[in-house]
Design a protein around this motif. Sequence first.
Motif, PDB file in Angstrom:
ATOM      1  N   SER A 161       0.800  -1.229   0.000  1.00 32.78           N
ATOM      2  CA  SER A 161       0.000   0.000   0.000  1.00 32.78           C
ATOM      3  C   SER A 161       0.830   1.275   0.000  1.00 32.78           C
ATOM      4  N   VAL A 164       0.324   3.987  -2.622  1.00 35.45           N
ATOM      5  CA  VAL A 164      -0.762   4.945  -2.454  1.00 35.45           C
ATOM      6  C   VAL A 164      -0.275   6.208  -1.745  1.00 35.45           C
ATOM      7  N   THR A 167       2.079   8.304  -3.835  1.00 37.31           N
ATOM      8  CA  THR A 167       1.316   9.079  -4.817  1.00 37.31           C
ATOM      9  C   THR A 167       0.671  10.294  -4.153  1.00 37.31           C
ATOM     10  N   LEU A 264      -6.099   4.175  -5.414  1.00 42.18           N
ATOM     11  CA  LEU A 264      -5.320   5.205  -6.105  1.00 42.18           C
ATOM     12  C   LEU A 264      -6.242   6.237  -6.748  1.00 42.18           C
ATOM     13  N   GLU A 268      -6.282  10.209  -5.807  1.00 41.09           N
ATOM     14  CA  GLU A 268      -6.120  11.269  -6.800  1.00 41.09           C
ATOM     15  C   GLU A 268      -7.323  12.212  -6.797  1.00 41.09           C
TER      16      GLU A 268
END
Length: 297
Positions: A161, A164, A167, A264, A268
């Motif tokens: 994970s 994630v 990001t 994800l 975002e």
Amino acid sequence: MGASDGAMTGASEDGAAGSSTRSVAEHIRSVMPDLTPSERSIARALLAAYPTLGLDTVASLAAHAKVSAPTVVRFARHLGFDGFRSLQRALREELAVKNQSNLSQAEARGGERTTFDHARDAYLTGITSTFADNDPAELEAVVGLLADEGRPLLAVGGAYSGAVTRTLIAQLAPVRRNARVLEPHVILSSTEMADAADRGVLVVADVRRYDPELAKLAEAAHGQGITVVLLTDPWLSPISAFAERLLTASVKAAGPSDTLVPMLALVEGVCELVVEARGKYGLERLQRVEQLRSYLA
């Protein structure tokens, strides 16, 4: 990692009213403001040892929550179940789905469609359910925390994970100060959390086959007065016991492995909302970052 779907919180022949893709744990968190103080004690006790404590006797759950046995039964009915046995049945069904093996997940895929078709459908379904199942008020609260530049922002995930949280920071660091991935080195992570004490925010991503080291980090952060935001699956990481805010994502995939695609996508989407919330201040910072980036490229 075995993939599985969100469990049903209702729709049994003898039991709960209505059906949902949310887990029992998610449902409990969503109705928490409507519970009585005694029922909230039951909810917190159950979430802290989820779902094991709910599979024990009424007397055991009542003792852990320091309430009476009839209050536990009323709590189950408040959730929409016919009684405690109905709640337990939903938890057992949910646990069976959660523990679905890699092999059984792979064998479930069949028919005339291609593997690529199955994968596409699983991702699209997961994204749709993830965006639909998260509470708008919880989402708004998370965005507010992440947009507040006065709060140091740390993020950490496990071996799987961690993509994630990396990001998340890659998206947010250009539009707000003090956004960093929490380093795994114990001295560095301890220093970061000490610096973020009282005002900081720690985002933790943890999905099933939950990471005990992440739980230890989250507990330590909570003890330092850091606000813990958890990104997890519908069955809720044990870190939910320390999390002030929580968002969930489907991990169901077409093959034998879980997927991070819906999480994800959720992250975002959250980042876009944070940029919007930051307004001109975020855009001004982004402009400075882009100028430096162009020069260094």
